[in-house]
Design a protein around this motif. Sequence first.
Motif, PDB file in Angstrom:
ATOM      1  N   ALA A 146      -6.199  -1.150   0.640  1.00 30.96           N
ATOM      2  CA  ALA A 146      -6.695  -0.557   1.891  1.00 30.96           C
ATOM      3  C   ALA A 146      -7.828  -1.402   2.477  1.00 30.96           C
ATOM      4  O   ALA A 146      -7.879  -1.634   3.693  1.00 30.96           O
ATOM      5  N   THR A 147      -8.715  -1.891   1.636  1.00 29.97           N
ATOM      6  CA  THR A 147      -9.808  -2.748   2.103  1.00 29.97           C
ATOM      7  C   THR A 147      -9.270  -4.073   2.633  1.00 29.97           C
ATOM      8  O   THR A 147      -9.716  -4.563   3.679  1.00 29.97           O
ATOM      9  N   ASP A 154      -6.090   4.425 -13.499  1.00 28.56           N
ATOM     10  CA  ASP A 154      -7.183   3.608 -12.975  1.00 28.56           C
ATOM     11  C   ASP A 154      -6.646   2.419 -12.179  1.00 28.56           C
ATOM     12  O   ASP A 154      -7.183   2.078 -11.126  1.00 28.56           O
ATOM     13  N   LEU A 187       0.827  -1.201   0.000  1.00 26.11           N
ATOM     14  CA  LEU A 187       0.000   0.000   0.000  1.00 26.11           C
ATOM     15  C   LEU A 187       0.869   1.262   0.000  1.00 26.11           C
ATOM     16  O   LEU A 187       0.591   2.220  -0.716  1.00 26.11           O
ATOM     17  N   ASP A 190      -5.373   3.627  -8.799  1.00 26.36           N
ATOM     18  CA  ASP A 190      -6.486   4.009  -7.939  1.00 26.36           C
ATOM     19  C   ASP A 190      -7.209   2.780  -7.404  1.00 26.36           C
ATOM     20  O   ASP A 190      -7.493   2.679  -6.201  1.00 26.36           O
ATOM     21  N   LYS A 191      -7.490   1.830  -8.270  1.00 24.14           N
ATOM     22  CA  LYS A 191      -8.183   0.605  -7.843  1.00 24.14           C
ATOM     23  C   LYS A 191      -7.323  -0.232  -6.903  1.00 24.14           C
ATOM     24  O   LYS A 191      -7.822  -0.822  -5.936  1.00 24.14           O
ATOM     25  N   SER A 192      -6.023  -0.296  -7.176  1.00 24.08           N
ATOM     26  CA  SER A 192      -5.152  -1.086  -6.304  1.00 24.08           C
ATOM     27  C   SER A 192      -5.014  -0.444  -4.924  1.00 24.08           C
ATOM     28  O   SER A 192      -4.901  -1.148  -3.922  1.00 24.08           O
ATOM     29  N   THR A 193      -5.054   0.884  -4.872  1.00 20.06           N
ATOM     30  CA  THR A 193      -5.006   1.554  -3.574  1.00 20.06           C
ATOM     31  C   THR A 193      -6.220   1.196  -2.737  1.00 20.06           C
ATOM     32  O   THR A 193      -6.105   0.836  -1.554  1.00 20.06           O
ATOM     33  N   TRP A 194      -7.396   1.287  -3.327  1.00 23.99           N
ATOM     34  CA  TRP A 194      -8.616   0.962  -2.592  1.00 23.99           C
ATOM     35  C   TRP A 194      -8.686  -0.519  -2.238  1.00 23.99           C
ATOM     36  O   TRP A 194      -9.135  -0.885  -1.145  1.00 23.99           O
ATOM     37  N   THR A 195      -8.233  -1.384  -3.138  1.00 25.61           N
ATOM     38  CA  THR A 195      -8.248  -2.822  -2.862  1.00 25.61           C
ATOM     39  C   THR A 195      -7.306  -3.172  -1.718  1.00 25.61           C
ATOM     40  O   THR A 195      -7.674  -3.924  -0.805  1.00 25.61           O
TER      41      THR A 195
END
Length: 117
Positions: free
Chosen positions: A62-63, A52, A18, A55-60
Amino acid sequence: MSTFTIFLALIVVVAFLLVVVIMVQNPKGGGLSSSFGGGGTQQLGGVKKTTDFLDKSTWTLATLLLALILLSNVAINKGSESLDSKALDPDATITQPLPALPVDTANDAATTEETTE
């Protein structure tokens, strides 16, 4: 190796990934996508897809990190005995005796002599 140790190792790996993904991004919108020379034109599978993906890997990540932390909390007390406080349990018995107060014999002798005079 315990379940908690496995969760701890996974948490460290996900946290490192992350940090790497966040450091690659540019706070002003450039980041890794500007390194590819994407200027004003968007190419198919080029700069827009890189932004994209980050951005998607950051949210994934973090979740996933949040989920691992919550699951590790469940695994931390598995297999151990009750960790409840005995001070809050009214039915708990005291297993250790209370400490005795030290006896000061020098002061006792002085007070008995003063009272006898």
